[in-house]
Enzyme design. Structure first.
Site, PDB file in Angstrom:
ATOM      1  N   PRO A   1       0.825  -1.217   0.000  1.00  0.00           N
ATOM      2  CA  PRO A   1       0.000   0.000   0.000  1.00  0.00           C
ATOM      3  C   PRO A   1       0.854   1.260   0.000  1.00  0.00           C
ATOM      4  CG  PRO A   1      -0.077  -1.092   2.139  1.00  0.00           C
ATOM      5  CD  PRO A   1       0.665  -1.996   1.228  1.00  0.00           C
ATOM      6  N   GLU A   2       0.492   2.196  -0.855  1.00  0.00           N
ATOM      7  CA  GLU A   2       1.173   3.481  -0.888  1.00  0.00           C
ATOM      8  C   GLU A   2       0.231   4.524  -0.294  1.00  0.00           C
ATOM      9  OE1 GLU A   2       3.173   4.338  -4.553  1.00  0.00           O
ATOM     10  OE2 GLU A   2       3.629   2.241  -4.935  1.00  0.00           O
TER      11      GLU A   2
ATOM     12  N   HIS B   1      -3.688 -15.359   9.885  1.00  0.00           N
ATOM     13  CA  HIS B   1      -2.738 -14.246  10.057  1.00  0.00           C
ATOM     14  C   HIS B   1      -3.365 -13.021  10.714  1.00  0.00           C
ATOM     15  CE1 HIS B   1      -0.363 -16.731   7.402  1.00  0.00           C
ATOM     16  NE2 HIS B   1      -1.266 -16.603   6.445  1.00  0.00           N
TER      17      HIS B   1
ATOM     18  N   ARG C   1       2.467 -11.451   5.861  1.00  0.00           N
ATOM     19  CA  ARG C   1       3.935 -11.446   5.807  1.00  0.00           C
ATOM     20  C   ARG C   1       4.581 -10.796   7.030  1.00  0.00           C
ATOM     21  NH1 ARG C   1       6.320 -10.270   0.024  1.00  0.00           N
ATOM     22  NH2 ARG C   1       8.145 -10.953   1.188  1.00  0.00           N
TER      23      ARG C   1
ATOM     24  N   ARG D   1      21.125  16.662  -4.288  1.00  0.00           N
ATOM     25  CA  ARG D   1      20.973  15.210  -4.123  1.00  0.00           C
ATOM     26  C   ARG D   1      21.605  14.514  -5.307  1.00  0.00           C
ATOM     27  NH1 ARG D   1      19.245  14.153   1.064  1.00  0.00           N
ATOM     28  NH2 ARG D   1      17.886  15.878   1.638  1.00  0.00           N
TER      29      ARG D   1
END
Ligand code: ZN
Length: 280
Positions: A2-3, A103, A122, A161
């Site tokens: 998920p972002e 889970h 996970r 950067r």
């Protein structure tokens, strides 16, 4: 994984379902990994608190909790429950009679006869408590918020950067919440080659990138909002909304602008998709 838009969508969906409800009891799994705050501390602290609101902070979901009248005084300190979904974490709001999925690592029984469940196959997701002292600030994740950072601050983030703009966008200490999908899509929208060195991009191009990042994230949040019920209700079987990707995972397919094939390279350890003709 998920972002930002997915986390925002989950936070909003959970907020609309559990805001105002009290925590009656808490069950936590025997696994260590999901608990950044110890299981015993969490199990002790949460019951009796009321969920004031749920919101996104970076890629974290923050539950503002307040003491119930007569139960716990809240004047001196406020507690926040912090959820990071990791790779596969999900927050589900289910009736107690719906069997717990495999889970399941946390079950919070609510006053509204629903359970809030944290499920994570996970186990890269994390649960934690954050104490806010009087006058103190609430939980803040690392990095700046892409939807509210000013243009000047955005440009300044990338000054000097010496790494690719793709790697810089993925660096959560600079900007939080932009992962692989939205980095590729934003760079395509801004017509910037992912391999360009961040510190050498012109101010004009960085401003274009800032606009593109915001547009892509907002679009995804808007579209994601409609599919909330798929993954916070009931069994939560369905996945996240899939943005109509223009380059991400479209390797070899024609660019939707120029028709040339989308290319894939590995950059910053991540599959990176772009159009060599449109992105310079
Ligand atoms: Zn193209």
């Amino acid at each position: 994984m998920p972002e930002l838009p997915e986390v925002e969508t989950v936070a909003n969906g959970v907020n609309s379902r559990v805001r105002g409800q009290s925590i009656a009891s808490v069950w936590l799994s025997r696994y260590k990994e999901p608990f950044k705050t110890s299981r015993s501390e969490m199990a002790e602290a949460l019951p009796g608190l009321r969920i004031k609101r749920v919101y996104r902070e970076g890629k974290h979901i923050v539950f503002d909790l307040v003491g119930e009248k007569g139960r716990k005084a809240c004047a001196e300190e406020q507690t926040q429950w912090i959820v990071h979904l990791g790779m596969t974490g999900r927050l589900l709001v289910s009736p107690p009679e719906v069997p717990r999925p495999d889970h399941t690592h946390a079950v919070i029984s609510l006053s509204g006869d629903r359970e809030l469940r944290f499920v994570d196959a996970r186990r890269f997701g994390r649960l934690a408590l954050h104490r806010v002292l009087p006058g103190g600030e609430g939980f803040r994740g690392p990095g700046r918020e892409p939807l509210s950072i000013s243009s000047e601050d955005f440009v300044a983030l990338f000054r000097n950067r010496n790494l690719s703009i793709k790697a810089a966008l993925l660096n959560q200490k600079l900007l939080h919440g932009v992962g692989n999908i939205y980095a590729d899509e934003s760079l395509f929208r801004a017509r910037i080659r992912p391999t360009r060195i961040a510190g050498r991009l012109s101010r004009a191009r960085l401003l274009r990138l800032h606009t593109a990042v915001k547009e892509i994230l907002r679009m995804a949040i808007q579209l994601g909002g409609s599919s909330v019920s798929d993954y916070v209700d009931a069994d939560g079987a369905a996945g996240f909304f899939q943005l109509e990707h223009k380059v991400y995972m479209r390797t070899g397919e024609p660019c939707l602008v120029c028709g040339k094939p989308i290319q894939r390279i590995v950059l910053a350890g991540r599959g990176t998709h772009f159009c060599a003709h449109c992105q310079r």
